[in-house]
Design a protein around this motif. Structure first.
Motif, short mmCIF file in Angstrom:
data_model
loop_
_atom_site.label_atom_id
_atom_site.label_comp_id
_atom_site.label_asym_id
_atom_site.label_seq_id
_atom_site.Cartn_x
_atom_site.Cartn_y
_atom_site.Cartn_z
N GLY A 2 32.19 -17.84 -25.11
CA GLY A 2 30.97 -19.54 -24.58
C GLY A 2 29.69 -19.53 -23.62
N TRP A 3 29.20 -20.32 -24.11
CA TRP A 3 28.23 -20.03 -22.84
C TRP A 3 28.33 -19.69 -21.45
CZ3 TRP A 3 23.66 -24.00 -25.68
CH2 TRP A 3 24.60 -23.73 -26.38
N PHE A 4 29.72 -20.92 -21.13
CA PHE A 4 30.05 -21.17 -19.55
C PHE A 4 31.38 -20.61 -19.42
CE2 PHE A 4 28.85 -25.58 -21.65
CZ PHE A 4 27.67 -25.50 -21.00
N GLY A 5 32.11 -19.44 -20.01
CA GLY A 5 32.39 -18.29 -19.70
C GLY A 5 32.08 -17.27 -18.80
N ILE A 6 30.96 -16.69 -18.59
CA ILE A 6 30.57 -15.84 -18.34
C ILE A 6 30.15 -16.39 -16.45
CG2 ILE A 6 28.64 -15.14 -20.12
CD1 ILE A 6 26.94 -17.01 -17.36
N LEU A 7 30.02 -17.78 -16.33
CA LEU A 7 29.52 -18.04 -15.02
C LEU A 7 31.48 -17.75 -14.11
CD1 LEU A 7 28.09 -21.28 -15.69
CD2 LEU A 7 27.24 -19.38 -14.79
N SER A 35 23.18 -12.85 -18.06
CA SER A 35 24.05 -13.54 -19.09
C SER A 35 23.42 -14.68 -19.20
CB SER A 35 25.59 -13.85 -18.71
OG SER A 35 26.15 -12.38 -18.64
N LEU A 36 23.40 -15.06 -17.25
CA LEU A 36 22.87 -16.05 -16.90
C LEU A 36 21.62 -16.63 -17.33
CD1 LEU A 36 23.91 -18.83 -15.11
CD2 LEU A 36 22.35 -17.76 -13.58
N ARG A 37 20.65 -16.12 -17.45
CA ARG A 37 19.33 -16.06 -18.13
C ARG A 37 19.38 -16.05 -19.16
NH1 ARG A 37 15.57 -11.72 -14.39
NH2 ARG A 37 15.81 -12.11 -12.75
N PHE A 38 20.43 -15.54 -20.35
CA PHE A 38 20.31 -15.60 -22.04
C PHE A 38 20.72 -17.13 -21.77
CE2 PHE A 38 22.48 -15.02 -25.32
CZ PHE A 38 22.02 -14.68 -26.82
N ALA A 187 28.99 -15.05 -8.75
CA ALA A 187 29.56 -16.21 -9.70
C ALA A 187 29.35 -17.94 -9.47
CB ALA A 187 31.63 -16.23 -10.31
N ILE A 188 29.61 -17.65 -7.63
CA ILE A 188 29.42 -19.12 -7.20
C ILE A 188 27.75 -19.69 -6.80
CG2 ILE A 188 29.50 -19.98 -5.01
CD1 ILE A 188 32.05 -19.08 -4.34
N GLU A 189 26.96 -18.37 -7.17
CA GLU A 189 25.49 -18.58 -7.06
C GLU A 189 25.04 -18.13 -8.23
OE1 GLU A 189 21.40 -16.03 -5.19
OE2 GLU A 189 23.69 -15.13 -5.02
N ALA A 190 25.37 -18.42 -9.35
CA ALA A 190 25.40 -18.52 -11.03
C ALA A 190 25.57 -20.15 -10.58
CB ALA A 190 26.56 -17.28 -11.99
N ALA A 192 25.53 -22.31 -8.44
CA ALA A 192 23.96 -23.26 -8.12
C ALA A 192 23.43 -23.39 -9.40
CB ALA A 192 24.33 -22.50 -6.70
N VAL A 193 22.64 -22.30 -8.97
CA VAL A 193 21.36 -21.80 -10.13
C VAL A 193 21.32 -23.37 -11.55
CG1 VAL A 193 19.75 -20.12 -12.12
CG2 VAL A 193 20.82 -19.73 -9.48
N TYR A 194 23.60 -22.72 -12.36
CA TYR A 194 23.01 -23.67 -13.66
C TYR A 194 23.18 -25.39 -12.45
CZ TYR A 194 24.96 -25.43 -17.61
OH TYR A 194 25.62 -26.31 -18.72
N TRP A 195 23.51 -25.71 -11.80
CA TRP A 195 23.38 -26.78 -11.34
C TRP A 195 21.77 -27.63 -10.90
CZ3 TRP A 195 28.11 -26.20 -12.55
CH2 TRP A 195 29.02 -27.43 -11.73
N HIS A 196 21.09 -26.76 -10.26
CA HIS A 196 19.39 -26.76 -10.64
C HIS A 196 19.24 -26.44 -11.53
CE1 HIS A 196 20.64 -25.73 -6.27
NE2 HIS A 196 20.23 -24.17 -6.55
N TYR A 197 19.27 -25.91 -12.74
CA TYR A 197 18.46 -26.32 -14.24
C TYR A 197 18.78 -27.24 -14.42
CZ TYR A 197 17.74 -25.22 -18.76
OH TYR A 197 17.33 -25.27 -20.57
#
Length: 226
Positions: A2-7, A35-38, A187-190, A192-197
């Motif tokens: 899934g999309w969120f599992g990569i985090l 993975s995050l950018r994708f 993972a934690i930084e990812a 955070a990036v997701y929250w900003h997005y």
């Protein structure tokens, strides 16, 4: 996965070992970064398609109710502004967690991650209250296309935030179990990036869903959708 599992999986290893200052500045390993950018690219295209159909549909005569009260977000968006403030604070807390991680402040890291999660949950609760408020005023999902798009787009945003909370929960659980901050930095930084997005996406939604019909007409004309 899934999309969120990569985090919250383990496809990352810090590129350098050493002091907290050294590993705190390391970047994602390629797997996590790609993975995050994708994932964010897919979400962006997904919402972009909705925006295009939204603007196109807004040019039909039945887009808004022809009688009764004006569409509430046009005339009173205060509740949405409150929700926006909560989501801003959640994003700030997540970025603070990244800073705490880089300084090896484990307790502060956990507090800020928990704060970001609680604020995200509060945003979801407040958004549900907005839906209930609008429905109570007679703005049902099927009332007209404007209503439908509002509920669909804000609902999809909430679902993506729920997915982020699931991923964050797995990351925090792994911190509790292993206590290895170096292996969890990416993972934690990812997260955070997701929250900003999601914060940026929310403000795009906020703008799109609270404009007047005249503004939609101008956007449609500029995009050749009129």
């Amino acid at each position: 996965m899934g999309w969120f599992g990569i985090l919250s999986e383990k496809p990352w290893i810090p590129e350098a070992q050493g002091t907290s200052a050294e590993w705190g500045r390391t970047a994602y390993t390629p797997a996590v970064k790609i993975s995050l950018r994708f994932m964010l690219g897919i979400i962006s295209v997904f919402f972009l398609l909705f925006f295009v159909t939204f603007i196109s549909r807004s040019q039909y005569d039945d887009f808004l109710a022809l009688a009764g009260e004006p569409w509430q977000p046009f005339t009173n968006s205060m509740r949405l502004w409150i929700n926006s403030g909560v989501l801003v604070l959640a994003s700030v807390a997540m970025q603070g967690a990244v800073y705490a991680l880089r300084r090896n402040h484990h307790f502060r890291l956990l507090v800020l991650l928990a704060t970001g999660a609680v604020l995200a949950i509060l945003f979801i609760i407040l958004q549900i209250s907005v839906w209930q408020f609008l429905v109570g005023m007679g703005y049902s999902v099927a009332g007209n296309p404007a209503n439908s798009y509002f509920y669909i787009l804000t609902g999809l945003h909430v679902l993506h935030l729920v997915g982020g909370l699931v991923a964050l929960g797995r990351v925090v659980n792994s911190l509790r179990e292993e206590g290895d901050l170096q292996n969890r930095h990416a993972a934690i930084e990812a997260c955070a990036v997701y929250w900003h997005y999601l914060l940026g996406l929310w403000f795009v939604l906020f703008f799109m869903l609270t404009r007047t019909p005249e503004t939609y007409a101008l956007i449609a004309a500029a995009c050749g959708l009129g």
